[in-house]
Design a protein around this motif. Structure first.
Motif, PDB file in Angstrom:
ATOM      1  N   UNK A 148     -83.968   2.824 -57.334  1.00  0.00           N
ATOM      2  CA  UNK A 148     -82.724   3.391 -57.873  1.00  0.00           C
ATOM      3  C   UNK A 148     -82.376   4.770 -57.336  1.00  0.00           C
ATOM      4  N   UNK A 149     -83.312   5.451 -56.669  1.00  0.00           N
ATOM      5  CA  UNK A 149     -82.993   6.758 -56.118  1.00  0.00           C
ATOM      6  C   UNK A 149     -81.988   6.672 -54.972  1.00  0.00           C
ATOM      7  N   UNK A 150     -81.739   5.490 -54.436  1.00  0.00           N
ATOM      8  CA  UNK A 150     -80.710   5.358 -53.399  1.00  0.00           C
ATOM      9  C   UNK A 150     -79.332   5.702 -53.952  1.00  0.00           C
ATOM     10  N   UNK A 151     -79.190   5.684 -55.265  1.00  0.00           N
ATOM     11  CA  UNK A 151     -77.905   6.043 -55.868  1.00  0.00           C
ATOM     12  C   UNK A 151     -77.542   7.490 -55.552  1.00  0.00           C
ATOM     13  N   UNK A 152     -78.552   8.352 -55.428  1.00  0.00           N
ATOM     14  CA  UNK A 152     -78.287   9.748 -55.054  1.00  0.00           C
ATOM     15  C   UNK A 152     -77.749   9.817 -53.632  1.00  0.00           C
ATOM     16  N   UNK A 153     -78.328   9.018 -52.730  1.00  0.00           N
ATOM     17  CA  UNK A 153     -77.821   8.967 -51.354  1.00  0.00           C
ATOM     18  C   UNK A 153     -76.378   8.484 -51.336  1.00  0.00           C
TER      19      UNK A 153
ATOM     20  N   UNK B  79     -94.998  14.552 -50.942  1.00  0.00           N
ATOM     21  CA  UNK B  79     -94.347  15.197 -49.796  1.00  0.00           C
ATOM     22  C   UNK B  79     -92.837  15.273 -50.044  1.00  0.00           C
ATOM     23  N   UNK B  80     -92.274  16.456 -50.233  1.00  0.00           N
ATOM     24  CA  UNK B  80     -90.837  16.566 -50.547  1.00  0.00           C
ATOM     25  C   UNK B  80     -89.924  16.124 -49.415  1.00  0.00           C
ATOM     26  N   UNK B  81     -90.453  16.016 -48.192  1.00  0.00           N
ATOM     27  CA  UNK B  81     -89.625  15.605 -47.072  1.00  0.00           C
ATOM     28  C   UNK B  81     -89.340  14.107 -47.077  1.00  0.00           C
ATOM     29  N   UNK B  82     -90.201  13.319 -47.710  1.00  0.00           N
ATOM     30  CA  UNK B  82     -89.994  11.869 -47.699  1.00  0.00           C
ATOM     31  C   UNK B  82     -90.057  11.214 -49.078  1.00  0.00           C
ATOM     32  N   UNK B  83     -90.466  11.949 -50.087  1.00  0.00           N
ATOM     33  CA  UNK B  83     -90.617  11.357 -51.415  1.00  0.00           C
ATOM     34  C   UNK B  83     -89.627  11.970 -52.398  1.00  0.00           C
ATOM     35  N   UNK B  84     -88.671  11.184 -52.900  1.00  0.00           N
ATOM     36  CA  UNK B  84     -87.700  11.740 -53.846  1.00  0.00           C
ATOM     37  C   UNK B  84     -88.309  12.039 -55.217  1.00  0.00           C
TER      38      UNK B  84
ATOM     39  N   UNK C  54     -84.924  12.173 -48.583  1.00  0.00           N
ATOM     40  CA  UNK C  54     -85.900  11.187 -49.051  1.00  0.00           C
ATOM     41  C   UNK C  54     -85.303  10.076 -49.906  1.00  0.00           C
ATOM     42  N   UNK C  55     -84.122  10.292 -50.469  1.00  0.00           N
ATOM     43  CA  UNK C  55     -83.507   9.239 -51.283  1.00  0.00           C
ATOM     44  C   UNK C  55     -83.142   8.004 -50.466  1.00  0.00           C
ATOM     45  N   UNK C  56     -83.129   8.126 -49.145  1.00  0.00           N
ATOM     46  CA  UNK C  56     -82.785   7.011 -48.268  1.00  0.00           C
ATOM     47  C   UNK C  56     -83.992   6.138 -47.929  1.00  0.00           C
TER      48      UNK C  56
END
Length: 268
Positions: free
Chosen positions: A248-253, A49-54, A241-243
């Motif tokens: 490690x995807x939080x780095x994008x946020x 799901x692109x709305x919640x999954x990075x 979704x990065x949040x």
């Protein structure tokens, strides 16, 4: 024969899991980052799901599961990755059937991201890969971290839901240098926040989510004229979704917030 079994038992016990199933969005991401080729055999259905999954694009490569005990058992996993709040009936049934289930706790602070990487790395016997991810994460985090002296920001989501200080989102926000309005309001937990209180707090930036298809009435408050006036007087920001998970995807946020702060503080 008995001697052979005794001799090989420790080696078998120490063998990495060959068939890993993830039934949780956050463990989906960590497993996709760290698993050896062919080791991860299924991820949760919401991983695409692109709305919640990075990592929705990466998740397409894996068969999806819908979190049912019977469904997962028939995949013949030797390890199931679940969350602390995954359906307890499913977790209990799988364990009664002899399936190993590891429940991974949620992340409430950026300092816990490395703990989760190490934990999943150990479960998958991919410690070297986890160590490399940890090193990259810590280096990038140090680069992105800023003193908490920037503009004041607040979270405001459908149904007037707002995040408190004891959350991963709070840590992302303050690490990017923003001050969280929740601290001014003394809100250490998340929950509904009256729009009047948000307006009186006068944040410099309001962080919202993108709208979901379906026209839910819970989203109507995000179009309220009073909220629009607050945003017009300051800035709006859409979280993505990065949040959602402590990976490690939080780095994008963080990088997105740093860019937003730079634009807000740039001279006119």
């Amino acid at each position: 024969m008995a001697g052979f079994l005794l001799a090989t038992a420790p080696a078998l016990a120490d063998a990495p899991p060959a068939r890993v199933v993830s039934m949780n969005l956050c463990t989906d991401q960590l497993a996709m980052m760290l698993a050896a080729p062919g080791q991860l055999i299924s991820v949760s259905d919401i991983a695409t799901d692109p709305l919640i999954s990075p990592m929705h694009a990466e998740a397409v490569a894996y068969p999806a599961n819908f979190g049912g005990a019977e469904e997962i058992y028939l995949l013949a996993p030797d390890l199931v990755l679940a969350g602390t709040y995954s359906d307890p009936a499913v977790v209990s049934m799988l364990r009664r059937l002899g399936v190993e289930v590891a429940q991974i706790d949620i992340v409430t602070g950026l300092d816990q991201v490395t703990d989760r990487l190490a934990e999943i790395g150990a479960l998958l016997h991919r410690e070297a890969q986890a160590g490399a991810e940890i090193a990259r994460f810590e280096t990038a985090l140090a680069t992105l971290s800023q003193p908490q002296t920037g503009p004041r920001a607040a979270f405001y989501y459908p149904n007037g839901y707002s995040l408190g200080t004891g959350t991963l989102s709070h840590d992302i926000l303050t690490t990017a240098g923003f001050r969280h309005v929740a601290e001014d309001l003394g809100r250490d937990s998340s929950g509904r926040l009256a729009l009047e209180l948000l307006v009186m707090a006068a944040p410099d930036m309001v962080i919202r989510t993108g709208s979901y298809p379906g026209n839910s009435r819970s989203e109507e408050i995000l179009d309220h004229p009073a909220l629009e006036a607050v945003i017009a007087a300051g800035h709006g920001f859409i979280s993505g979704p990065d949040w959602v998970c402590g990976t490690p995807r939080v780095l994008t946020a963080l990088a997105d917030l740093r860019a937003a702060r730079d634009r807000m503080e740039a001279p006119p």
